[in-house]
Write a protein that holds these residues in place. Structure first.
Motif, PDB file in Angstrom:
ATOM      1  N   ALA A  87     -11.746  27.094  32.796  1.00  0.00           N
ATOM      2  CA  ALA A  87     -12.141  25.715  33.086  1.00  0.00           C
ATOM      3  C   ALA A  87     -13.631  25.650  33.424  1.00  0.00           C
ATOM      4  N   ALA A  88     -14.124  26.615  34.210  1.00  0.00           N
ATOM      5  CA  ALA A  88     -15.546  26.642  34.555  1.00  0.00           C
ATOM      6  C   ALA A  88     -16.390  26.856  33.299  1.00  0.00           C
ATOM      7  N   LEU A  89     -15.919  27.726  32.428  1.00  0.00           N
ATOM      8  CA  LEU A  89     -16.630  27.965  31.177  1.00  0.00           C
ATOM      9  C   LEU A  89     -16.657  26.703  30.326  1.00  0.00           C
ATOM     10  N   GLY A  90     -15.555  25.982  30.289  1.00  0.00           N
ATOM     11  CA  GLY A  90     -15.492  24.729  29.537  1.00  0.00           C
ATOM     12  C   GLY A  90     -16.467  23.698  30.085  1.00  0.00           C
ATOM     13  N   ARG A  91     -16.552  23.594  31.419  1.00  0.00           N
ATOM     14  CA  ARG A  91     -17.498  22.638  32.027  1.00  0.00           C
ATOM     15  C   ARG A  91     -18.940  23.003  31.680  1.00  0.00           C
ATOM     16  N   LYS A  92     -19.240  24.300  31.734  1.00  0.00           N
ATOM     17  CA  LYS A  92     -20.607  24.740  31.407  1.00  0.00           C
ATOM     18  C   LYS A  92     -20.925  24.472  29.938  1.00  0.00           C
ATOM     19  N   GLN A  93     -19.947  24.646  29.052  1.00  0.00           N
ATOM     20  CA  GLN A  93     -20.168  24.396  27.630  1.00  0.00           C
ATOM     21  C   GLN A  93     -20.420  22.911  27.390  1.00  0.00           C
ATOM     22  N   ILE A  94     -19.685  22.040  28.088  1.00  0.00           N
ATOM     23  CA  ILE A  94     -19.903  20.591  27.957  1.00  0.00           C
ATOM     24  C   ILE A  94     -21.295  20.229  28.449  1.00  0.00           C
ATOM     25  N   GLN A  95     -21.704  20.822  29.571  1.00  0.00           N
ATOM     26  CA  GLN A  95     -23.036  20.558  30.113  1.00  0.00           C
ATOM     27  C   GLN A  95     -24.116  21.029  29.135  1.00  0.00           C
ATOM     28  N   LEU A  96     -23.922  22.182  28.542  1.00  0.00           N
ATOM     29  CA  LEU A  96     -24.876  22.716  27.573  1.00  0.00           C
ATOM     30  C   LEU A  96     -24.974  21.813  26.348  1.00  0.00           C
ATOM     31  N   ASP A  97     -23.821  21.355  25.835  1.00  0.00           N
ATOM     32  CA  ASP A  97     -23.832  20.440  24.688  1.00  0.00           C
ATOM     33  C   ASP A  97     -24.551  19.137  25.023  1.00  0.00           C
ATOM     34  N   TYR A  98     -24.333  18.630  26.242  1.00  0.00           N
ATOM     35  CA  TYR A  98     -24.977  17.395  26.676  1.00  0.00           C
ATOM     36  C   TYR A  98     -26.496  17.567  26.718  1.00  0.00           C
ATOM     37  N   LEU A  99     -26.955  18.667  27.305  1.00  0.00           N
ATOM     38  CA  LEU A  99     -28.399  18.892  27.408  1.00  0.00           C
ATOM     39  C   LEU A  99     -29.036  19.082  26.027  1.00  0.00           C
ATOM     40  N   GLU A 100     -28.364  19.771  25.138  1.00  0.00           N
ATOM     41  CA  GLU A 100     -28.898  19.931  23.785  1.00  0.00           C
ATOM     42  C   GLU A 100     -28.985  18.587  23.061  1.00  0.00           C
ATOM     43  N   LYS A 101     -28.006  17.718  23.262  1.00  0.00           N
ATOM     44  CA  LYS A 101     -28.035  16.385  22.648  1.00  0.00           C
ATOM     45  C   LYS A 101     -29.189  15.564  23.222  1.00  0.00           C
ATOM     46  N   MET A 102     -29.433  15.693  24.541  1.00  0.00           N
ATOM     47  CA  MET A 102     -30.548  14.971  25.151  1.00  0.00           C
ATOM     48  C   MET A 102     -31.891  15.454  24.588  1.00  0.00           C
ATOM     49  N   ILE A 103     -32.027  16.758  24.385  1.00  0.00           N
ATOM     50  CA  ILE A 103     -33.253  17.302  23.802  1.00  0.00           C
ATOM     51  C   ILE A 103     -33.436  16.781  22.383  1.00  0.00           C
ATOM     52  N   GLU A 104     -32.336  16.730  21.639  1.00  0.00           N
ATOM     53  CA  GLU A 104     -32.393  16.219  20.265  1.00  0.00           C
ATOM     54  C   GLU A 104     -32.790  14.747  20.232  1.00  0.00           C
ATOM     55  N   LEU A 105     -32.241  13.944  21.158  1.00  0.00           N
ATOM     56  CA  LEU A 105     -32.591  12.525  21.222  1.00  0.00           C
ATOM     57  C   LEU A 105     -34.045  12.333  21.650  1.00  0.00           C
ATOM     58  N   ALA A 106     -34.532  13.138  22.581  1.00  0.00           N
ATOM     59  CA  ALA A 106     -35.922  13.039  23.017  1.00  0.00           C
ATOM     60  C   ALA A 106     -36.862  13.342  21.858  1.00  0.00           C
ATOM     61  N   LYS A 107     -36.492  14.282  21.015  1.00  0.00           N
ATOM     62  CA  LYS A 107     -37.343  14.627  19.875  1.00  0.00           C
ATOM     63  C   LYS A 107     -37.326  13.525  18.822  1.00  0.00           C
TER      64      LYS A 107
END
Length: 132
Positions: A87-107
């Motif tokens: 479950a902790a790994l799943g939460r971290k993966q969701i957080q990582l996907d969210y941050l990557e999407k934010m970086i993509e949107l900023a670009k």
């Protein structure tokens, strides 16, 4: 006719050090009798015999009884720990996907390149520049 062939009984000889190591593994609580039996291919009765012979905790006249509930409880604890870590790994993966999407949107929307490219030269920043 078949020739008169007797089946040879195969027996294995174990060293005293090996027997003591098996007993130590059991006494440490790391392995149960069944786990040791499956791991090394040794019958349960043989391991019990070694425990009676080499155990530091065993006293004469007392019987060693392994509670199956304790090994089941240990297995349940490990399974719950495993679920917790997944479950902790799943939460971290969701957080990582969210941050990557934010970086993509900023670009794409703001033309801000947050990720560093390895091929771009490092900026000098506010440091002094050399005169040529």
């Amino acid at each position: 006719m078949k020739p008169n062939v007797r089946l040879l009984r195969k027996s294995r000889q174990y060293s005293v050090e090996f027997k003591k190591q098996i007993v130590a593994d059991f006494e440490s609580g790391e392995f149960s009798i069944n786990q040791l039996s499956k791991l090394h291919g040794i019958a349960n009765q043989v391991i019990y015999r070694w425990i009676y012979k080499f155990s530091t905790f065993n006293e004469k006249g007392f019987r060693v009884v392994e509670m199956k509930d304790s090994s089941n409880k240990k297995m349940q604890e490990l399974e719950s720990k495993n679920k917790e870590l997944e479950a902790a790994l799943g939460r971290k993966q969701i957080q990582l996907d969210y941050l990557e999407k934010m970086i993509e949107l900023a670009k794409s929307e703001l033309d801000i390149d947050i990720k560093k490219n390895y091929s771009t030269p490092q900026s000098t920043g506010s440091g002094k520049t050399k005169k040529k």
